[in-house]
Motif scaffolding. Structure first.
Motif, PDB file in Angstrom:
ATOM      1  N   SER A 173       0.827  -1.210   0.000  1.00 14.56           N
ATOM      2  CA  SER A 173       0.000   0.000   0.000  1.00 14.56           C
ATOM      3  C   SER A 173       0.859   1.255   0.000  1.00 14.56           C
TER       4      SER A 173
ATOM      5  N   VAL B 203       2.303   1.708  -3.539  1.00 12.98           N
ATOM      6  CA  VAL B 203       1.299   2.165  -4.502  1.00 12.98           C
ATOM      7  C   VAL B 203       1.020   3.650  -4.308  1.00 12.98           C
TER       8      VAL B 203
ATOM      9  N   ASN C 254      -4.141   2.211 -10.801  1.00  6.68           N
ATOM     10  CA  ASN C 254      -5.414   1.529 -10.556  1.00  6.68           C
ATOM     11  C   ASN C 254      -5.163   0.221  -9.817  1.00  6.68           C
ATOM     12  N   VAL C 255      -5.875   0.022  -8.727  1.00  9.72           N
ATOM     13  CA  VAL C 255      -5.832  -1.235  -7.982  1.00  9.72           C
ATOM     14  C   VAL C 255      -7.258  -1.568  -7.575  1.00  9.72           C
TER      15      VAL C 255
ATOM     16  N   ILE D 284      -5.884  -3.778 -12.296  1.00 10.85           N
ATOM     17  CA  ILE D 284      -4.517  -3.395 -11.934  1.00 10.85           C
ATOM     18  C   ILE D 284      -3.864  -2.809 -13.173  1.00 10.85           C
TER      19      ILE D 284
END
Length: 93
Positions: free
Chosen positions: A8, A11, A35-36, A81
């Protein structure tokens, strides 16, 4: 749990990139979202962010964006993703 926290942080740390390259006659600006699982970091419209970086006395020649819709397979995979990217290029008057 520790791995999730590290991922996290990576990202969030890598997201929100935007910038501009400029010469006397031309410029190129870009903006990205990571994008996740249908969440975008930092979120918002990449085209809007890239256009905001364009110089005021410029003429936009090209705008190129990645597929970000959910009506195509590529768009859905990119939202699960991937990276949304917009590039703006133009001439400085």
């Amino acid at each position: 749990m520790k791995n999730l926290l590290v991922i996290s942080a990576l990202v969030i740390g890598l997201s929100g990139c935007s910038g501009i390259r400029q010469t006397d006659e031309t410029f190129g600006s870009h903006a990205e979202n990571v994008n996740v699982l249908f969440m975008q970091f930092p979120g918002g419209d990449t085209q809007e962010r890239a256009m905001a970086l364009a110089p005021e006395n410029s003429e936009i020649v090209t705008i190129k964006s990645t597929v970000s819709d959910t009506s195509s397979v590529v768009g859905v995979l990119n939202r699960i993703i991937g990276v949304d990217q917009t590039k703006v290029a133009g001439i400085i008057k």
